[in-house]
Design a protein around this motif. Structure first.
Motif, mmCIF file in Angstrom:
data_model
loop_
_atom_site.group_PDB
_atom_site.id
_atom_site.type_symbol
_atom_site.label_atom_id
_atom_site.label_comp_id
_atom_site.label_asym_id
_atom_site.label_seq_id
_atom_site.Cartn_x
_atom_site.Cartn_y
_atom_site.Cartn_z
ATOM 1 N N PHE A 87 -73.919 -73.316 36.152
ATOM 2 C CA PHE A 87 -73.399 -74.662 36.403
ATOM 3 C C PHE A 87 -73.121 -74.868 37.888
ATOM 4 C CE2 PHE A 87 -72.740 -74.524 31.907
ATOM 5 C CZ PHE A 87 -72.712 -75.844 31.484
ATOM 6 N N ASP A 88 -73.453 -76.044 38.383
ATOM 7 C CA ASP A 88 -73.071 -76.437 39.728
ATOM 8 C C ASP A 88 -71.548 -76.565 39.796
ATOM 9 O OD1 ASP A 88 -72.492 -78.420 42.012
ATOM 10 O OD2 ASP A 88 -74.646 -78.054 42.263
ATOM 11 N N GLU A 89 -70.970 -76.197 40.943
ATOM 12 C CA GLU A 89 -69.519 -76.260 41.088
ATOM 13 C C GLU A 89 -68.991 -77.688 40.974
ATOM 14 O OE1 GLU A 89 -68.424 -74.387 44.711
ATOM 15 O OE2 GLU A 89 -68.925 -72.355 44.010
ATOM 16 N N ARG A 90 -69.840 -78.642 41.276
ATOM 17 C CA ARG A 90 -69.437 -80.042 41.113
ATOM 18 C C ARG A 90 -69.607 -80.399 39.636
ATOM 19 N NH1 ARG A 90 -73.584 -82.356 45.341
ATOM 20 N NH2 ARG A 90 -74.792 -80.745 44.252
ATOM 21 N N PHE A 91 -68.517 -80.512 38.926
ATOM 22 C CA PHE A 91 -68.560 -80.759 37.481
ATOM 23 C C PHE A 91 -67.437 -81.701 37.110
ATOM 24 C CE2 PHE A 91 -67.366 -79.970 33.097
ATOM 25 C CZ PHE A 91 -68.592 -79.931 32.447
ATOM 26 N N GLY A 92 -67.747 -82.778 36.400
ATOM 27 C CA GLY A 92 -66.717 -83.704 35.966
ATOM 28 C C GLY A 92 -67.233 -84.679 34.932
ATOM 29 N N LEU A 93 -66.697 -84.591 33.720
ATOM 30 C CA LEU A 93 -67.010 -85.528 32.644
ATOM 31 C C LEU A 93 -65.699 -86.120 32.134
ATOM 32 C CD1 LEU A 93 -69.614 -83.369 30.672
ATOM 33 C CD2 LEU A 93 -70.078 -85.086 32.409
ATOM 34 N N GLU A 94 -65.796 -87.046 31.192
ATOM 35 C CA GLU A 94 -64.580 -87.662 30.644
ATOM 36 C C GLU A 94 -63.653 -86.583 30.092
ATOM 37 O OE1 GLU A 94 -63.224 -90.927 27.233
ATOM 38 O OE2 GLU A 94 -65.350 -90.599 27.685
ATOM 39 N N SER A 125 -62.145 -76.932 35.317
ATOM 40 C CA SER A 125 -62.810 -75.701 35.729
ATOM 41 C C SER A 125 -64.298 -75.806 35.430
ATOM 42 C CB SER A 125 -62.209 -74.492 35.001
ATOM 43 O OG SER A 125 -62.366 -74.616 33.601
ATOM 44 N N VAL A 126 -65.071 -75.048 36.189
ATOM 45 C CA VAL A 126 -66.516 -75.033 35.999
ATOM 46 C C VAL A 126 -66.860 -74.010 34.921
ATOM 47 C CG1 VAL A 126 -68.724 -74.599 37.124
ATOM 48 C CG2 VAL A 126 -66.877 -75.691 38.388
ATOM 49 N N PRO A 127 -67.703 -74.360 33.954
ATOM 50 C CA PRO A 127 -68.101 -73.386 32.934
ATOM 51 C C PRO A 127 -68.775 -72.168 33.561
ATOM 52 C CG PRO A 127 -68.742 -75.615 32.310
ATOM 53 C CD PRO A 127 -68.281 -75.684 33.724
ATOM 54 N N THR A 128 -68.681 -71.046 32.869
ATOM 55 C CA THR A 128 -69.299 -69.820 33.355
ATOM 56 C C THR A 128 -70.804 -69.850 33.109
ATOM 57 O OG1 THR A 128 -68.874 -68.777 31.208
ATOM 58 C CG2 THR A 128 -67.214 -68.486 32.918
ATOM 59 N N SER A 129 -71.502 -68.889 33.730
ATOM 60 C CA SER A 129 -72.947 -68.784 33.542
ATOM 61 C C SER A 129 -73.254 -68.258 32.144
ATOM 62 C CB SER A 129 -73.546 -67.853 34.597
ATOM 63 O OG SER A 129 -73.332 -68.370 35.893
ATOM 64 N N HIS A 130 -74.463 -68.564 31.654
ATOM 65 C CA HIS A 130 -74.878 -68.139 30.324
ATOM 66 C C HIS A 130 -76.289 -67.578 30.380
ATOM 67 C CE1 HIS A 130 -71.522 -69.761 27.890
ATOM 68 N NE2 HIS A 130 -71.452 -70.659 28.862
ATOM 69 N N ILE A 131 -76.543 -66.574 29.555
ATOM 70 C CA ILE A 131 -77.874 -66.002 29.411
ATOM 71 C C ILE A 131 -78.299 -66.168 27.957
ATOM 72 C CG2 ILE A 131 -79.279 -63.910 29.576
ATOM 73 C CD1 ILE A 131 -77.406 -62.911 31.728
ATOM 74 N N SER A 132 -79.478 -66.699 27.739
ATOM 75 C CA SER A 132 -79.951 -66.932 26.374
ATOM 76 C C SER A 132 -80.165 -65.602 25.662
ATOM 77 C CB SER A 132 -81.261 -67.729 26.403
ATOM 78 O OG SER A 132 -82.279 -66.977 27.050
ATOM 79 N N CYS A 154 -74.628 -80.531 36.631
ATOM 80 C CA CYS A 154 -75.952 -80.053 37.013
ATOM 81 C C CYS A 154 -76.031 -78.582 36.609
ATOM 82 C CB CYS A 154 -76.179 -80.219 38.510
ATOM 83 S SG CYS A 154 -77.780 -79.571 39.084
ATOM 84 N N ILE A 155 -77.064 -78.223 35.865
ATOM 85 C CA ILE A 155 -77.259 -76.847 35.407
ATOM 86 C C ILE A 155 -78.571 -76.322 35.983
ATOM 87 C CG2 ILE A 155 -77.508 -75.322 33.413
ATOM 88 C CD1 ILE A 155 -75.978 -77.341 31.759
#
Length: 342
Positions: A87-94, A125-132, A154-155
């Motif tokens: 995730f991009d550090e810029r994160f913001g939703l409702e 907070s920004v979500p952590t990274s994920h691996i499929s 942005c992912i």
């Protein structure tokens, strides 16, 4: 002269209409038939063939995203590769409501297992990274008609070979794979349902809470407990009533659900509940016997709704559900001789 001009105008009209439609599609960020990096249009989702690095993001990122939007991307890699999401550090939703992302959110799903790995909203907070786990992963973005936020999300995605995608070092088992007794002890110390869900599934606990309280086919539990006020009386009766409080009467006892129900294959939260059970002495027993005991004279079953946790077959995590448990409550007690009770 006029006739050739009419033919020229007629030939230009379809081209003009096509350009106008194309401009309209671009304005609303709808995908084209074939885009860079193997993006193909699907009726329900964009299928992205991942051959390198790339990104997906909310429309107009890093500015306010539009309302009433549903976007789904399925990232597909070759069989010997996994997909890493950052995730991009810029994160913001409702913002969430009651700690649950209900309105605008982005979530990640494992398509092969049909398992939602997590859902995120707000901007704390920004979500952590994920691996499929496999070679595919799905990203879904939804916004409703109210309160769009910024900057959206942005992912970035990239490829990892299967052989190096696993973390090195000692393997730490997630809580859902712990033994039933160890897990039961850990859950019993937690104070709220939210804490239980966060401990079991940190990334998707909000979804578990949402699923937990959805109406289901089974009847919900019923409470048959009615608090009855003690009878009042003259002052001459007060001494007797005080004695009765410590004599053979129904009173609160805490019981362990696993022991009470003999369910060592399951975990309950709360792990203990209060029940009415006969207690106190029989010093004023009316029977002339050596050993007078307090026993239940009227027993009823009362239903309590609790959280039930069970291991799924095949070790696929924990099944979480609200369930009814029936516990015995003593409504009336009596003093009887031990020989008669036996």
């Amino acid at each position: 002269m006029i006739l050739p001009l009419l033919f020229l105008l007629a030939s230009l009209l379809p081209q003009y209409g096509s350009e106008a439609e194309s401009s309209h599609v671009s304005k609303f960020h709808l995908p084209s038939v074939k885009e860079q990096n193997g993006v193909q249009e699907s009726q329900q989702e964009k299928i992205i063939t991942v051959s390198g690095e790339g990104m997906v993001h909310s429309p107009d990122f890093p500015h306010t995203y539009p309302r009433n939007t549903v976007l789904v991307w399925r990232l597909v890699a070759s069989r010997n590769m996994k997909i890493q999401l950052t995730f991009d550090e810029r994160f913001g939703l409702e913002d969430p409501e009651d700690g649950i992302c209900k309105y605008d959110f982005v979530e990640i799903e494992e398509p092969t297992e049909k398992t939602v790995l997590g859902r995120w909203c707000g901007s704390q907070s920004v979500p952590t990274s994920h691996i499929s786990k496999g070679s595919q992963i799905r990203i879904r973005f939804i916004s409703d008609e109210y309160f769009p936020s910024e900057p959206g999300f942005c992912i970035r995605y990239s490829l990892l070979p299967v052989s190096v995608s696993e973390p090195e070092g000692p393997v730490v088992l997630p809580p859902t794979l712990h033994g039933i007794d160890e897990l039961s002890d850990a859950v019993a110390d937690l104070g709220t349902v939210e804490e239980v869900m966060k401990y079991l599934e940190p990334e998707r606990w909000q979804l578990d809470i949402e699923e937990l309280y959805k109406p289901s086919w089974h009847a919900l539990g019923k409470s048959f407990i009615h608090n009855k006020k003690a009878r009042g009386g003259a002052d001459l009766n007060m001494l007797r009533e005080e004695v009765q409080l410590y004599s053979c009467t129904p009173r609160n006892f805490s019981v362990s659900l696993r022991e009470e129900l003999k369910r060592t294959d399951a975990i309950f939260w709360p792990s203990c509940l209060l029940v009415k059970r006969c207690g106190g002495n029989c010093a004023c027993c009316a029977h002339r016997c050596y050993d007078c005991q307090c026993v239940p004279a009227k027993v009823t079953k009362k239903y309590h709704e609790v959280l039930l946790l069970k291991h799924r077959s095949g070790g696929r995590g924990l099944q979480k559900s609200m369930t009814d448990v029936a516990l015995e409550h003593h409504e009336e007690c009596a003093c009887v001789c031990k020989d008669d009770w036996d």
